[in-house]
Design an enzyme around this catalytic site. Structure first.
Site, PDB file in Angstrom:
ATOM      1  N   SER A  13       0.805  -1.110   0.030  1.00 33.43           N
ATOM      2  CA  SER A  13       0.064  -0.002  -0.033  1.00 33.43           C
ATOM      3  C   SER A  13       0.761   1.255   0.006  1.00 33.43           C
ATOM      4  O   SER A  13       0.719   2.226  -0.388  1.00 33.43           O
ATOM      5  CB  SER A  13      -0.995   0.186   1.041  1.00 33.43           C
ATOM      6  OG  SER A  13      -0.191   0.317   2.343  1.00 33.43           O
ATOM      7  N   LEU A  90      19.399  -7.273   4.615  1.00 34.82           N
ATOM      8  CA  LEU A  90      20.583  -7.440   3.614  1.00 34.82           C
ATOM      9  C   LEU A  90      21.829  -7.454   4.289  1.00 34.82           C
ATOM     10  O   LEU A  90      22.052  -6.860   5.457  1.00 34.82           O
ATOM     11  CB  LEU A  90      20.348  -6.162   2.561  1.00 34.82           C
ATOM     12  CG  LEU A  90      18.905  -6.310   1.819  1.00 34.82           C
ATOM     13  CD1 LEU A  90      18.417  -5.050   1.396  1.00 34.82           C
ATOM     14  CD2 LEU A  90      18.811  -7.050   0.838  1.00 34.82           C
ATOM     15  N   ASN A 104      13.825   3.531   4.880  1.00 36.32           N
ATOM     16  CA  ASN A 104      12.977   2.468   5.446  1.00 36.32           C
ATOM     17  C   ASN A 104      11.961   3.203   6.058  1.00 36.32           C
ATOM     18  O   ASN A 104      12.085   4.164   6.617  1.00 36.32           O
ATOM     19  CB  ASN A 104      13.453   1.453   6.391  1.00 36.32           C
ATOM     20  CG  ASN A 104      12.510   0.426   6.779  1.00 36.32           C
ATOM     21  OD1 ASN A 104      11.825  -0.257   6.310  1.00 36.32           O
ATOM     22  ND2 ASN A 104      12.623   0.184   8.261  1.00 36.32           N
ATOM     23  N   HIS A 106       8.886   2.759   9.004  1.00 38.47           N
ATOM     24  CA  HIS A 106       8.738   1.705  10.386  1.00 38.47           C
ATOM     25  C   HIS A 106       7.396   2.247  10.745  1.00 38.47           C
ATOM     26  O   HIS A 106       7.160   3.286  10.963  1.00 38.47           O
ATOM     27  CB  HIS A 106       9.933   1.768  11.073  1.00 38.47           C
ATOM     28  CG  HIS A 106       9.720   0.956  12.315  1.00 38.47           C
ATOM     29  ND1 HIS A 106      10.062  -0.663  12.149  1.00 38.47           N
ATOM     30  CD2 HIS A 106       9.103   1.050  13.591  1.00 38.47           C
ATOM     31  CE1 HIS A 106       9.625  -1.057  13.511  1.00 38.47           C
ATOM     32  NE2 HIS A 106       9.378  -0.202  14.142  1.00 38.47           N
ATOM     33  N   ASP A 147      16.481  -0.959  12.514  1.00 41.37           N
ATOM     34  CA  ASP A 147      15.700   0.341  12.571  1.00 41.37           C
ATOM     35  C   ASP A 147      16.545   1.219  13.598  1.00 41.37           C
ATOM     36  O   ASP A 147      16.137   2.098  14.568  1.00 41.37           O
ATOM     37  CB  ASP A 147      14.307  -0.068  13.663  1.00 41.37           C
ATOM     38  CG  ASP A 147      13.447  -1.085  12.770  1.00 41.37           C
ATOM     39  OD1 ASP A 147      13.763  -0.871  11.649  1.00 41.37           O
ATOM     40  OD2 ASP A 147      12.862  -1.898  13.492  1.00 41.37           O
TER      41      ASP A 147
END
Ligand code: GRF
Length: 194
Positions: A13, A90, A104, A106, A147
């Site tokens: 989405s 990765l 990223n 989160h 993160d």
């Protein structure tokens, strides 16, 4: 114009928001050059429908080969890599090579509710369990930790006492759909460096 690669693992989405933003702006600011998934994901169909090149690189080949293959696809093609619900970790060498270019999203206000095991519904369950009054989403640079990279942009929302984790996820996702395009816009307009 920036060339952006989007990596996904699921419904996509957030990818769809980027596709819509790209189309609405007449592809003046950025173009999604490719979408890569590490598994059969319905998000790939969104990209195909929009006429974007897609790749399925199965995570089962293992982390080194997965990273190598993604690097091969993106080299010389992408300016930035956006992890939009991409679940694989990765290789460190890949992260080093693309340092400052991988972003990223989160679904919490990092550094809270981030780290190992904090993905998808786990994040929202932890927020509800902790009785947090505020949650939200974060866009950050990716570094070698989970993160832990430098935060670029965040949006927050008050958590209603009556909400369960499913409702919280729904509300945070709405915010993500604002935060990600806004951050990509920032990236295109001003450039953001580590
Ligand atoms: C989002 O909540 C994102 O923050 C997280 O994974 C989810 C992906 O959702 N990293 P979608 O595939 O973009 O719908």
């Amino acid at each position: 114009m920036l060339q952006i690669a989007v990596l996904i693992s699921g419904g996509g989405s957030n990818l769809q928001c980027l596709i819509d933003t790209m189309k609405d702006s007449g592809e003046k600011e950025f173009s999604i050059c490719t979408v890569i998934s590490d598994r059969e994901a319905s998000g790939l169909k969104r990209a195909e429908k929009a006429g974007i090149e897609t790749h399925l690189v199965d995570r089962k080949i293992g982390r080194p080969k997965l990273s190598e293959e993604i690097n091969r696809i993106l080299s010389g093609k992408a300016d930035y890599i956006i992890l939009a619900g991409f679940l694989s970790i990765l290789e460190e060498s890949f992260i080093e090579q693309w340092m400052g270019k991988i972003i990223n999203i989160h679904p919490s206000l990092l550094p809270d509710f981030g780290g190992k095991g904090m993905y998808g519904m786990h994040v929202h369950e932890a927020v509800i369990q902790a009785g947090a009054e505020v949650s939200g989403c974060t866009v950050h640079f990716v570094d070698k930790g989970i993160d832990t990279g430098e935060i670029i942009n965040q949006m927050s929302i008050s958590v209603d006492r009556s909400w369960d984790a499913v409702r919280l996820q729904k509300e945070v996702l709405k915010l993500e759909h604002k935060l990600l395009p806004q951050t990509v816009h920032l990236l295109c307009e001003k450039g953001i460096n580590l």
